[in-house]
Design an enzyme around this catalytic site. Sequence first.
Site, PDB file in Angstrom:
ATOM      1  N   PHE A  35      56.620 -22.559   7.868  1.00 39.88           N
ATOM      2  CA  PHE A  35      54.959 -22.782   7.648  1.00 39.88           C
ATOM      3  C   PHE A  35      54.557 -23.677   9.298  1.00 39.88           C
ATOM      4  CE2 PHE A  35      53.487 -27.214   6.123  1.00 39.88           C
ATOM      5  CZ  PHE A  35      51.815 -26.985   6.421  1.00 39.88           C
ATOM      6  N   THR A  68      62.379 -34.878  10.965  1.00 39.76           N
ATOM      7  CA  THR A  68      61.391 -35.402  10.337  1.00 39.76           C
ATOM      8  C   THR A  68      61.479 -36.808   9.823  1.00 39.76           C
ATOM      9  OG1 THR A  68      61.551 -35.256   7.690  1.00 39.76           O
ATOM     10  CG2 THR A  68      63.470 -35.332   8.627  1.00 39.76           C
ATOM     11  N   ASP A  69      60.557 -37.985   9.407  1.00 39.45           N
ATOM     12  CA  ASP A  69      60.451 -39.328   9.109  1.00 39.45           C
ATOM     13  C   ASP A  69      61.436 -39.362   8.017  1.00 39.45           C
ATOM     14  OD1 ASP A  69      59.311 -38.485   7.034  1.00 39.45           O
ATOM     15  OD2 ASP A  69      57.583 -39.238   7.167  1.00 39.45           O
ATOM     16  N   GLU A  70      61.914 -38.823   7.373  1.00 37.62           N
ATOM     17  CA  GLU A  70      62.853 -38.917   5.863  1.00 37.62           C
ATOM     18  C   GLU A  70      63.663 -39.359   6.515  1.00 37.62           C
ATOM     19  OE1 GLU A  70      63.180 -36.305   2.668  1.00 37.62           O
ATOM     20  OE2 GLU A  70      60.823 -35.683   3.132  1.00 37.62           O
ATOM     21  N   TYR A  99      69.188 -33.550   1.766  1.00 35.31           N
ATOM     22  CA  TYR A  99      67.817 -32.825   3.333  1.00 35.31           C
ATOM     23  C   TYR A  99      68.150 -34.047   4.101  1.00 35.31           C
ATOM     24  CZ  TYR A  99      63.915 -32.422   6.112  1.00 35.31           C
ATOM     25  OH  TYR A  99      62.871 -31.857   6.686  1.00 35.31           O
ATOM     26  N   LYS A 143      69.094 -33.138   8.285  1.00 35.70           N
ATOM     27  CA  LYS A 143      68.502 -33.642   9.417  1.00 35.70           C
ATOM     28  C   LYS A 143      69.638 -34.621  10.470  1.00 35.70           C
ATOM     29  CE  LYS A 143      65.327 -31.208  10.198  1.00 35.70           C
ATOM     30  NZ  LYS A 143      64.677 -30.493  10.814  1.00 35.70           N
TER      31      LYS A 143
HETATM   32  P1  NAD Z   1      59.581 -23.965   6.269  1.00 40.75           P
HETATM   33  O1  NAD Z   1      60.825 -23.689   4.860  1.00 40.75           O
HETATM   34  O2  NAD Z   1      58.744 -23.783   5.854  1.00 40.75           O
HETATM   35  O3  NAD Z   1      60.651 -22.825   7.551  1.00 40.75           O
HETATM   36  C1  NAD Z   1      61.875 -23.072   7.983  1.00 40.75           C
HETATM   37  C2  NAD Z   1      61.892 -21.749   8.685  1.00 40.75           C
HETATM   38  O4  NAD Z   1      63.002 -21.872   9.459  1.00 40.75           O
HETATM   39  C3  NAD Z   1      61.633 -20.275   8.009  1.00 40.75           C
HETATM   40  O5  NAD Z   1      61.164 -18.967   8.060  1.00 40.75           O
HETATM   41  C4  NAD Z   1      63.259 -19.521   7.519  1.00 40.75           C
HETATM   42  O6  NAD Z   1      63.130 -18.499   7.368  1.00 40.75           O
HETATM   43  C5  NAD Z   1      63.794 -20.615   9.023  1.00 40.75           C
HETATM   44  N1  NAD Z   1      64.967 -20.727   8.185  1.00 40.75           N
HETATM   45  C6  NAD Z   1      66.613 -21.322   7.828  1.00 40.75           C
HETATM   46  N2  NAD Z   1      66.803 -21.457   7.804  1.00 40.75           N
HETATM   47  C7  NAD Z   1      67.342 -20.395   8.827  1.00 40.75           C
HETATM   48  C8  NAD Z   1      68.527 -19.592   9.434  1.00 40.75           C
HETATM   49  N3  NAD Z   1      69.852 -19.688   9.313  1.00 40.75           N
HETATM   50  N4  NAD Z   1      68.434 -19.404  10.687  1.00 40.75           N
HETATM   51  C9  NAD Z   1      67.076 -18.806  11.566  1.00 40.75           C
HETATM   52  N5  NAD Z   1      65.694 -19.163  10.941  1.00 40.75           N
HETATM   53  C10 NAD Z   1      66.434 -20.665   9.515  1.00 40.75           C
HETATM   54  O7  NAD Z   1      60.028 -25.215   7.015  1.00 40.75           O
HETATM   55  P2  NAD Z   1      58.987 -25.971   7.463  1.00 40.75           P
HETATM   56  O8  NAD Z   1      58.085 -26.623   6.891  1.00 40.75           O
HETATM   57  O9  NAD Z   1      58.235 -25.447   8.741  1.00 40.75           O
HETATM   58  O10 NAD Z   1      59.293 -26.790   8.585  1.00 40.75           O
HETATM   59  C11 NAD Z   1      60.028 -26.871   9.505  1.00 40.75           C
HETATM   60  C12 NAD Z   1      60.883 -28.595  10.501  1.00 40.75           C
HETATM   61  O11 NAD Z   1      60.177 -29.224  10.384  1.00 40.75           O
HETATM   62  C13 NAD Z   1      62.297 -28.093   9.787  1.00 40.75           C
HETATM   63  O12 NAD Z   1      62.880 -28.224  10.354  1.00 40.75           O
HETATM   64  C14 NAD Z   1      61.422 -29.678   9.020  1.00 40.75           C
HETATM   65  O13 NAD Z   1      62.837 -30.236   8.767  1.00 40.75           O
HETATM   66  C15 NAD Z   1      60.450 -30.025  10.039  1.00 40.75           C
HETATM   67  N6  NAD Z   1      59.731 -30.878   9.215  1.00 40.75           N
HETATM   68  C16 NAD Z   1      58.615 -30.365   8.403  1.00 40.75           C
HETATM   69  C17 NAD Z   1      58.125 -31.271   7.438  1.00 40.75           C
HETATM   70  C18 NAD Z   1      57.238 -31.194   6.495  1.00 40.75           C
HETATM   71  O14 NAD Z   1      56.110 -31.914   5.779  1.00 40.75           O
HETATM   72  N7  NAD Z   1      57.156 -29.279   6.059  1.00 40.75           N
HETATM   73  C19 NAD Z   1      57.985 -32.643   7.881  1.00 40.75           C
HETATM   74  C20 NAD Z   1      58.572 -33.347   8.678  1.00 40.75           C
HETATM   75  C21 NAD Z   1      59.506 -32.148   9.506  1.00 40.75           C
END
Ligand code: NAD
Length: 327
Positions: free
Chosen positions: A11, A127-129, A151, A155
């Site tokens: 995403f 993340t803020d979590e 999770y 992180k």
């Molecule tokens: P997501 O789950 O949509 O995407 C994660 C991606 O990582 C996927 O494309 C997956 O195929 C890939 N992936 C997973 N394991 C892998 C591995 N071992 N090797 C290579 N690729 C791998 O996640 P997102 O929501 O896009 O989040 C992206 C980052 O942002 C994460 O680190 C998350 O902790 C952080 N984050 C997310 C949010 C949120 O609201 N979604 C908020 C703050 C921070």
Amino acid sequence: MHLLVTGAAGFIGSAYVRALLAPGPVEAAAEVSHVTVLDKLTYAGRLDNLDLTHPRLSFAQGDICDPELVDRLMARADQVVHFAAESHVDRSITGADAFVRTNVTGTQTLLDAALRHGVDRFVHVSTDEVYGSVASGSFTEEDPLSPNSPYAASKASSDLIALSYHRTHGLDVRVTRCCNNYGPRQFPEKVIPLFVSRLLDGGEVPLYGDGKNVRDWLHVEDHCRGVDLVRIGGRPGEIYNISGGTELSNLELTELLLKACGGSWDQVRYVEDRKGHDWRYSIHDDKARTELGYRPQRDFASGLAETVAWYRNNRSWWEPLSPGATA
Ligand code: NAD
């Protein structure tokens, strides 16, 4: 400058790469001559989130825990932006293995390779979590970590490992900690796309507990802009909170989503609360605002309306994905 971006079939990473390759919201995108995406394509990764025909984009399918592959890709990289992670709290409650493996060991594998190849900078997206729940007020970057879900704990561990490579080895590591994101192409296990996809089909939506848990929401494009400001202008070894400024209880969010999708409260089913459910996340992002000029540019009402419209118009993207999880 050659940029390695991990997890960019997901995403947020895909929104970041789309913005980098299409001059627009991400600052100074022109300075990036080539982007290589490394993504395992887990259930959350979708190749159709990326324009694989773009001349400045290469894609490598693989695991960030694979040291040989990571080493090969890192040899060509000047900078790294690391998004890859297992990202869904509910999944970490039913099985934490993949979270520790990818989020902790995977991050360390990338850091080792970055160090070996002398990359200029490594942006670790967090993340803020990691701060845990706060009843009132907001966390700053100086506050201690107190993660509650597996999770968030994975992180927090990866943040500490990343920062240790700065302190111990002098690697230029920068950490971002962002609040909840929303926008197009979010996997429909997360609350907004889960509710929208079910409501658009006239179905029921599951609301955890009493629905009073509070989250701060930010459009994914604003998050990506924040990450790039940190990559370009942040300081080595520093943490930058990125917040949205739109705090909503899940009840308030549900009300907005029902209105946007033309649903009613009859479609809301209260379900047993998530184990260890954090009550409220809130962070101060004064540091990113003062040092980097970060400011969210997307207004929540129009961003949400646009997001709902995207799901309405792109059924073929989400219909094949069966969430099977509660929000
Ligand atoms: P997501 O789950 O949509 O995407 C994660 C991606 O990582 C996927 O494309 C997956 O195929 C890939 N992936 C997973 N394991 C892998 C591995 N071992 N090797 C290579 N690729 C791998 O996640 P997102 O929501 O896009 O989040 C992206 C980052 O942002 C994460 O680190 C998350 O902790 C952080 N984050 C997310 C949010 C949120 O609201 N979604 C908020 C703050 C921070």
